[in-house]
Design a protein around this motif. Structure first.
Motif, PDB file in Angstrom:
ATOM      1  N   PRO A 266       0.791  -1.241   0.000  1.00  0.00           N
ATOM      2  CA  PRO A 266       0.000   0.000   0.000  1.00  0.00           C
ATOM      3  C   PRO A 266       0.823   1.291   0.000  1.00  0.00           C
ATOM      4  O   PRO A 266       0.431   2.248  -0.677  1.00  0.00           O
ATOM      5  CB  PRO A 266      -0.854  -0.147   1.266  1.00  0.00           C
ATOM      6  CG  PRO A 266      -1.025  -1.604   1.429  1.00  0.00           C
ATOM      7  CD  PRO A 266       0.290  -2.192   1.017  1.00  0.00           C
ATOM      8  N   PRO A 267       1.953   1.399   0.725  1.00  0.00           N
ATOM      9  CA  PRO A 267       2.704   2.664   0.648  1.00  0.00           C
ATOM     10  C   PRO A 267       3.255   2.974  -0.741  1.00  0.00           C
ATOM     11  O   PRO A 267       3.555   4.136  -1.033  1.00  0.00           O
ATOM     12  CB  PRO A 267       3.852   2.446   1.653  1.00  0.00           C
ATOM     13  CG  PRO A 267       3.361   1.402   2.585  1.00  0.00           C
ATOM     14  CD  PRO A 267       2.508   0.505   1.752  1.00  0.00           C
TER      15      PRO A 267
ATOM     16  N   GLN B 214      -4.676   3.845  -2.884  1.00  0.00           N
ATOM     17  CA  GLN B 214      -4.733   3.776  -1.433  1.00  0.00           C
ATOM     18  C   GLN B 214      -6.147   4.010  -0.929  1.00  0.00           C
ATOM     19  O   GLN B 214      -6.601   3.350   0.006  1.00  0.00           O
ATOM     20  CB  GLN B 214      -3.769   4.804  -0.832  1.00  0.00           C
ATOM     21  CG  GLN B 214      -2.301   4.464  -1.033  1.00  0.00           C
ATOM     22  CD  GLN B 214      -1.385   5.501  -0.431  1.00  0.00           C
ATOM     23  OE1 GLN B 214      -1.830   6.485   0.157  1.00  0.00           O
ATOM     24  NE2 GLN B 214      -0.078   5.309  -0.575  1.00  0.00           N
ATOM     25  N   GLN B 215      -6.840   4.945  -1.556  1.00  0.00           N
ATOM     26  CA  GLN B 215      -8.243   5.192  -1.196  1.00  0.00           C
ATOM     27  C   GLN B 215      -9.094   3.958  -1.483  1.00  0.00           C
ATOM     28  O   GLN B 215      -9.958   3.572  -0.680  1.00  0.00           O
ATOM     29  CB  GLN B 215      -8.770   6.388  -1.984  1.00  0.00           C
ATOM     30  CG  GLN B 215     -10.252   6.675  -1.815  1.00  0.00           C
ATOM     31  CD  GLN B 215     -10.561   7.381  -0.519  1.00  0.00           C
ATOM     32  OE1 GLN B 215      -9.658   7.895   0.121  1.00  0.00           O
ATOM     33  NE2 GLN B 215     -11.825   7.402  -0.138  1.00  0.00           N
TER      34      GLN B 215
ATOM     35  N   ASN C  35      -3.551  10.549   6.185  1.00  0.00           N
ATOM     36  CA  ASN C  35      -3.532   9.870   4.895  1.00  0.00           C
ATOM     37  C   ASN C  35      -4.270   8.547   5.037  1.00  0.00           C
ATOM     38  O   ASN C  35      -4.629   8.128   6.142  1.00  0.00           O
ATOM     39  CB  ASN C  35      -2.092   9.659   4.395  1.00  0.00           C
ATOM     40  CG  ASN C  35      -1.231   8.940   5.427  1.00  0.00           C
ATOM     41  OD1 ASN C  35      -1.531   7.831   5.846  1.00  0.00           O
ATOM     42  ND2 ASN C  35      -0.158   9.604   5.867  1.00  0.00           N
ATOM     43  N   GLN C  36      -4.470   7.886   3.910  1.00  0.00           N
ATOM     44  CA  GLN C  36      -5.240   6.646   3.898  1.00  0.00           C
ATOM     45  C   GLN C  36      -4.473   5.476   4.504  1.00  0.00           C
ATOM     46  O   GLN C  36      -5.078   4.504   4.962  1.00  0.00           O
ATOM     47  CB  GLN C  36      -5.642   6.311   2.459  1.00  0.00           C
ATOM     48  CG  GLN C  36      -6.570   7.325   1.828  1.00  0.00           C
ATOM     49  CD  GLN C  36      -7.888   7.422   2.548  1.00  0.00           C
ATOM     50  OE1 GLN C  36      -8.398   6.440   3.068  1.00  0.00           O
ATOM     51  NE2 GLN C  36      -8.454   8.626   2.601  1.00  0.00           N
ATOM     52  N   LEU C  37      -3.141   5.549   4.506  1.00  0.00           N
ATOM     53  CA  LEU C  37      -2.358   4.428   5.011  1.00  0.00           C
ATOM     54  C   LEU C  37      -2.616   4.194   6.499  1.00  0.00           C
ATOM     55  O   LEU C  37      -2.586   3.050   6.965  1.00  0.00           O
ATOM     56  CB  LEU C  37      -0.868   4.679   4.773  1.00  0.00           C
ATOM     57  CG  LEU C  37      -0.407   4.616   3.319  1.00  0.00           C
ATOM     58  CD1 LEU C  37       1.072   4.913   3.227  1.00  0.00           C
ATOM     59  CD2 LEU C  37      -0.712   3.249   2.729  1.00  0.00           C
TER      60      LEU C  37
ATOM     61  N   TRP D 201      -5.559   2.093   6.718  1.00  0.00           N
ATOM     62  CA  TRP D 201      -5.329   0.740   6.225  1.00  0.00           C
ATOM     63  C   TRP D 201      -4.693  -0.138   7.302  1.00  0.00           C
ATOM     64  O   TRP D 201      -5.127  -1.274   7.545  1.00  0.00           O
ATOM     65  CB  TRP D 201      -4.455   0.757   4.984  1.00  0.00           C
ATOM     66  CG  TRP D 201      -3.927  -0.592   4.626  1.00  0.00           C
ATOM     67  CD1 TRP D 201      -2.632  -1.008   4.647  1.00  0.00           C
ATOM     68  CD2 TRP D 201      -4.688  -1.742   4.213  1.00  0.00           C
ATOM     69  NE1 TRP D 201      -2.525  -2.330   4.275  1.00  0.00           N
ATOM     70  CE2 TRP D 201      -3.774  -2.801   4.010  1.00  0.00           C
ATOM     71  CE3 TRP D 201      -6.046  -1.961   4.012  1.00  0.00           C
ATOM     72  CZ2 TRP D 201      -4.187  -4.053   3.595  1.00  0.00           C
ATOM     73  CZ3 TRP D 201      -6.457  -3.234   3.614  1.00  0.00           C
ATOM     74  CH2 TRP D 201      -5.536  -4.257   3.399  1.00  0.00           C
TER      75      TRP D 201
END
Length: 796
Positions: free
Chosen positions: A464-465, A472-473, A619-621, A624
């Protein structure tokens, strides 16, 4: 002849009624294949229909020279279907399936993936057009993007297939050498374009193409070195994976880490400097970075890599348990060290506002995350060896000492050893499985299943990164939450056999429960109950548990379609209640930031425990990894639940509820537990959805979404927990992927085609449950009329 004989004598058969000339079956088959090729020609392309000209698409797609390629494909399919009995034996030749898989990988990279971000849409065709208009570029790039790429692919597949069919080893080795040359040319051509433009590039098309040629290389080597006329792919894969447990992880980890150290993968500032490992060291050499981090960017990274690789390789080769644990510790330590270095360089870059970074973990490239993934896999190889060594010694001891009949060689009366008779099985012909034996699976080799799980964990942690913000979204807000929903519904539909078409209602209850306790709804909680989203998880679970019991209690007497209709009605009741409860849910408008409605968006999660302060939402990470923790907890809990007494009771109710009740199972409690436990998982997903998206409306919880969750479970494999997760990931990823591949109006058509093909050729699902697969194909190998070798003890 007596009268009785006359009455009992059968009447002569009536003459068949002729209805005209019969169409030959081969002609029907040919017309069907040609018709399918024309439909495929209409599907592939960027032309869309017109409301004023209904024949536009037909003229653009069919009345064009391109149609002859699709007709040729239809003729090829007709020949394969007609002569399938003659073709099928060649499909078992060693190296055939690696050749096909590698060829498809190269084909997909050329037709679907990006090759250079700066050229138009970034795909191979756009890069080819740009290179053809550019003067002064390398001749290798000009030839490769002009005609050489397709030529190498066609020659490799056609000549490689001929070598496998004819059985010419020297030709197979020649194609293997061609695959190596093609991989090198692919890398040089891409690098020439990057060097010529001087622009950073993060495309993956050339890497997938190189990987495809490596697979072709392995297939050709297998064809050239094999002395067998045929090979069963499952047995071949089992032998390869069982040769040294953990060795595939060592190979993959070595390649990934080496590419991150010496390849073109960026470690820092991917959009500007695009620095490699050594260039990152030079960039930070004159800064105030931690000396340890600077040394790691220089020489220490190589020492860590070589040391971990040596331990992992020695542990896998010698199958030494202590070395395995040392390799696992080395892999974990080297991964953590790499993460610390990435944090240091990103934090220093944010402190100096490099490329506009505002915090740590920003402005990092793919290289560092690839290194973390590769080192993690090397440590995982040691873990596989350490956990497989004891089982291997136990099996070996049982083979040496165990005996079913007291025979000195540890074999039973039929020559079968006490541990399962691997030797006796190998004595049978390689092409015919012995009756009564369980069919060999792809992950039945020692350590193979653990290796697959560890590769999946490495991908979940470190891929993911490296993805774009868009993906990522998608990973967080769509794939991750869909996997939670599919896991919950799999309990109800897959394990208990209760068709639930209103499952989205529990998702809505979890979301609105979260919104209530954080104070986002018009109706507010007491001040002492106001809390952050993470603290609402127990309350959302309790609310969904109660809703599951409320739904399950009145429907215990219903089965099949009647139960599906009632659950469908329950979902619609919850949706309409949310729409009409203006004073509670704000009606159809849902959650907004309109102060006049006394609603606001659900805040992002946060943790404040002493000196620990964590805020999600940057952020999205962050979402996650938080979601990944809950996914792992749910999977471990459900895995234990599946094999528990309750899980076996669910299986009994699913197969035959009357028989289960007759054996003493309380079907009432069992079905209520299924509804409640499945609903609780949906409540957790609702908490993440509400806190991640912030605002939502009742339209997010409509019937179509319930049916989509059922499709996740069926597509992945009913009753299979990994299958449900894979189905959710696949059907969530596919529409987003097709956005950049086909026109928007054609997207549903392609998704329908994929689902239809899946149901035809793999009806049990992507990763079917063992019970479901046995219902369709049986637990034993395919039967055969050929005489098999039998031990002397079985003779008359």
């Amino acid at each position: 002849m007596t009268a009785l004989e006359t009455r009992t004598r059968p009447a002569p058969p009536a003459a068949p009624h002729r209805r005209g000339p019969r169409i030959p079956s081969w002609l029907t088959r040919l017309l069907a294949c040609l018709g399918g090729s024309l439909v495929l020609a209409l599907m592939i392309g960027d032309q869309e229909g017109s409301q004023t000209d209904y024949g536009l698409t037909f003229r653009k797609q069919i009345l064009a020279p391109r149609v002859f390629a699709f007709l040729a494909l239809g003729v090829l399919l007709f020949l394969c279907v007609s002569y399938w009995p003659r073709i099928k034996p060649y499909l078992t030749r060693p190296g055939f399936w690696p050749l096909i898989s590698g060829g498809l990988a190269v084909l997909a990279s050329i037709t679907l993936m990006h090759w250079f971000d700066q050229a138009g849409n970034g795909k191979f065709g756009a890069v080819s057009d740009a290179v053809s208009r550019t003067s002064g570029i390398s001749p290798i790039a000009t030839a490769f993007y002009g005609w050489l790429a397709w030529t190498m692919l066609v020659v490799s597949v056609v000549v490689g297939g001929a070598a496998i069919v004819i059985g010419l080893r020297w030709l197979a080795f020649g194609v293997a050498a061609l695959a190596v040359v093609a991989a090198v040319i692919t890398y040089l051509a891409h690098q020439a374009v990057v060097d010529f433009t001087g622009q950073p590039d993060h495309s993956l098309g050339y890497l997938v193409s190189i990987l495809g040629y490596i697979v072709i290389l392995s297939g050709m080597l297998a064809a050239g070195l094999s002395h067998e006329a045929s090979a069963r792919s499952k047995h071949f894969v089992t032998r390869v994976l069982g040769f040294r447990p953990g060795l595939p992880l060592v190979i993959v980890g070595f390649v990934v880490t080496l590419l991150s150290f010496v390849g073109a993968a960026a470690w820092f500032s991917p959009s500007n400097k695009n620095t490699s490992l050594s260039e990152t060291h030079d960039l930070f050499a004159s800064t105030s970075i931690n000396p340890f981090a600077l040394n790691y960017l220089g020489w220490l990274s190589w020492v860590v890599f070589v040391g971990t690789l040596a331990l992992a390789a020695a542990a896998t080769w010698y199958r030494h348990r202590l070395l395995g644990w040392l390799a696992a510790l080395a892999g974990a330590a080297s991964t953590i060290i790499t993460l610390v270095v990435l944090y240091d360089i990103s934090k220093l870059g944010a402190r100096t506002k490099f490329d506009g970074a505002t915090g740590p973990w920003q402005n990092l490239g793919v290289g560092g995350w690839m290194a973390c993934g590769g080192l993690f896999l090397l440590g995982s190889a040691g873990f596989v060896v350490a956990t497989s060594a004891r089982a291997t010694r136990r099996v070996a001891a049982g083979t040496a000492n165990g005996s079913l009949s007291g025979s000195p060689n540890g074999s039973g009366p039929n020559g079968v050893s006490a541990t399962g008779s691997v030797a006796a099985a190998d004595a049978a012909p390689a092409t015919q499985p012995s009756p009564g034996r369980r069919a060999v699976g792809y992950l039945t080799a020692p350590g193979a299943a653990r290796s697959a799980v560890l590769i999946a964990i490495a991908a979940a942690l470190f891929y993911p990164p490296t993805a774009t913000p868009f993906w990522q979204q998608v990973v967080v807000s769509e794939i991750g939450i869909s996997m939670l929903l599919a896991a919950g519904l799999n309990v109800v539909v897959g394990w208990a056999g209760l068709l639930d078409l209103g499952f989205i209602a529990f998702y809505a209850i979890g979301s609105y429960t979260t919104a209530y306790f954080v104070g986002s709804l018009p109706v507010k909680p007491p001040s002492w109950l106001h809390m952050t989203p993470l603290l609402t998880i127990p309350f959302a679970i309790i609310a969904c548990l109660m809703a599951g019991v409320i739904l399950g209690a009145p429907t215990l007497r219903l089965r099949g379609d009647y139960l599906a209709i009632v659950t469908l009605g329950f979902g619609e009741i919850i949706h309409l209640a949310a729409v009409n409860s203006q004073s509670i849910t704000n009606g159809a408008e849902g959650l907004t930031n309109d102060t006049g409605r006394h609603t606001k968006s659900v805040p992002n999660p946060s943790i404040h425990i002493g000196p620990l302060h964590i805020h999600w939402g940057l952020n999205q990470l962050q979402y996650w990894y938080l979601l990944l923790v809950f996914l792992v907890v749910v999977l471990l809990a459900f895995r234990r639940l599946e094999h528990s007494r309750l899980g076996r009771a669910w299986a009994a109710v699913r197969e035959d509820e009357v028989a289960a009740q007759a054996t003493g199972i309380n079907t009432t409690k069992v079905k209520l537990a299924a509804f409640a436990i499945g609903a609780s998982t949906s409540g957790v997903a609702g908490v993440f959805f509400a806190s991640q998206i912030g605002t939502f409306t009742p339209d997010n919880f409509v019937l179509n979404n319930s049916i989509l969750i059922v499709a996740y479970v069926v597509f992945g494999g009913m009753g299979s927990l990994p299958g449900a997760l894979a189905g959710a990931a696949m059907l969530t990823w596919l529409p987003e992927f097709l956005k950049s591949q086909v026109p928007s109006s054609d997207r549903l058509m392609w998704i329908g085609a994929v689902v239809m093909l899946m149901m035809i050729f793999r009806p049990a699902g992507l990763i079917p449950a063992r019970r479901r697969a046995a219902e369709l194909s049986g637990l034993d190998g395919s039967s055969s009329s050929e005489t098999r070798a039998v031990p002397a003890g079985e003779g008359l």
